[in-house]
Scaffold this active site. Structure first.
Site, PDB file in Angstrom:
ATOM      1  CB  SER A  65      19.202 132.861  -2.094  1.00 26.25           C
ATOM      2  OG  SER A  65      19.210 134.167  -1.550  1.00 26.25           O
ATOM      3  CB  THR A  66      17.448 132.747   2.416  1.00 29.22           C
ATOM      4  OG1 THR A  66      17.345 134.039   1.843  1.00 29.22           O
ATOM      5  CG2 THR A  66      17.330 132.850   3.929  1.00 29.22           C
ATOM      6  CG  HIS A 111      21.587 135.445  -3.949  1.00 31.48           C
ATOM      7  ND1 HIS A 111      20.221 135.210  -3.955  1.00 31.48           N
ATOM      8  CD2 HIS A 111      21.973 135.381  -5.249  1.00 31.48           C
ATOM      9  CE1 HIS A 111      19.815 135.022  -5.199  1.00 31.48           C
ATOM     10  NE2 HIS A 111      20.854 135.122  -6.001  1.00 31.48           N
ATOM     11  CG  MET A 117      12.869 135.517  -0.497  1.00 27.87           C
ATOM     12  SD  MET A 117      11.237 134.756  -0.267  1.00 27.87           S
ATOM     13  CE  MET A 117      11.219 134.553   1.519  1.00 27.87           C
ATOM     14  CG  ASP A 141      19.019 134.796  -9.224  1.00 31.00           C
ATOM     15  OD1 ASP A 141      18.935 134.936 -10.455  1.00 31.00           O
ATOM     16  OD2 ASP A 141      20.100 134.822  -8.601  1.00 31.00           O
TER      17      ASP A 141
END
Length: 361
Positions: A177-178, A203, A296, A299
């Site tokens: 993600s991030t 993401h 972050m 997930d």
């Protein structure tokens, strides 16, 4: 932080957007806008004066382009930057370049004529500012990037002679993600062209994933593409989950296939890393290697645990090399990761583990 709040500097050439972002950010109890700037040259002086925790940065501005400013900023005075841009096909290329230069995250500009969605937008930008404030930022220098590339190349070369990668059974599953766009690039860039199929969920909005895949395809030996529905998984190929669709692996006779699902959000995401990892546990079992990277939230943590329990080998990126140590931290806390390694060491370790996998049909 100032007065216990995250201090934010808003940089945008539109007075209306500056005012709107200020109101939305100041509406949160844990953050405040300390100043606004209409262009990067004004922003440069305000950064010196206020030393903000987070900078929100527009791309198209007078006197200096946002990307030019970002590149100089990350070289001379690195700090957390949230890009605020229009999420268009053109904007996706620019935003991905901003992430490459060191920006932490991105968000679309608020649509001032749509009042009904403003509460959701306020919650989203507040969450992203908190993520940026907690992220690790370091100077982006050509010397450091060259050193990292050399380290990865040596690590991969030390392992690559030990194994043969060609297989329609073995697969690699990656979630991020991030900070993940650059982490995924670092993971893929030195892998050999005859790796088993690699499936990735990052993401990302739907108008970004195709551009992301195309950029990776230009940089990597592997063939990188945005996944389509019901296509056969082939060695030497990387499949990126499309934005707004879950990606799963399925089986059709002797072949592994992709499956795209327009079902409910999982862990507030579509695509979701858990959806990909859970399908890997069900379908691939011990023929899979799972890797969870920077991001972050949580997930992917449960899915990585299921992969481990199904016989897959599982790895997590370590805290020191993560931009945001959220998803790997949650996976480690569950006992889902069999190894925790720096990003630079993950490619060689995956190659080594692939040589030890046992095909089970």
């Amino acid at each position: 932080m100032k007065n216990g709040k995250i201090s934010v500097l808003v940089v945008d050439d539109s007075a209306l957007i500056r005012r709107l972002l200020t109101d939305l950010i100041n509406g949160q109890k844990d953050m405040q806008v300390v100043a606004t700037a209409p262009d990067p040259l004004v922003a440069r002086e305000l950064i010196k004066r206020h030393n903000p925790d987070v900078l929100t940065l527009d791309v198209e501005m007078p006197r200096m382009d946002g990307l030019d400013f970002l590149e100089r900023l990350m070289r001379l005075r690195p700090m957390p930057v949230l890009m605020v841009s229009s999420l268009t096909d053109k904007g996706s290329e620019v935003t991905l370049r901003a992430l490459e230069l060191g920006a932490i995250d991105y968000i679309s500009k608020p649509k001032v004529d749509i009042v009904s969605g403003m509460t959701a937008y306020q919650d989203l930008i507040a969450e992203k500012i908190r993520t940026c404030a907690a992220a690790k930022v370091s100077a982006k220098t050509q010397v450091r990037q060259a050193q990292e590339a050399e380290h990865r190349a040596r690590a991969v070369a030390s392992s690559s002679h030990q194994v043969s990668y060609r297989s329609t059974e073995k697969m690699v599953f990656v979630g991020a993600s991030t900070g993940g766009t650059e982490a995924i690039k670092a993971f893929l860039i030195d892998l050999p062209a005859d790796m088993p199929a690699i499936l990735i969920t990052q993401h990302m909005p739907e108008n970004f994933t195709r551009t992301f895949a195309e950029r990776l395809d230009r940089d990597c030996l592997l063939r990188v593409k945005e996944a389509s529905h019901n296509e056969r998984l082939l060695p030497g190929h990387v499949y990126i989950a499309p934005g707004n669709l879950h990606l799963e692996v399925s089986r059709s006779g002797a072949n592994y296939m992709t499956r795209l699902l327009d079902t409910a959000l999982v862990n507030r995401h579509r695509p979701s890393v858990d959806v990909l990892f859970l399908s890997a546990a069900r379908v691939a079992g011990a023929n899979a290697v799972g890797v969870i990277l920077t991001g972050m939230g949580r997930d992917g943590a449960e899915g990585l645990l299921k992969m481990k329990q199904a016989g897959a080998y599982t790895l997590a990126q370590d805290e020191a090399s993560c931009v945001v140590f959220g998803m790997p931290k949650e996976a480690i806390a569950l006992g889902a990761a069999q190894e925790v390694l720096p990003l630079a060491d993950l490619p060689a370790r995956v190659i080594e583990r692939l040589g030890q996998r046992i095909n089970r049909v």
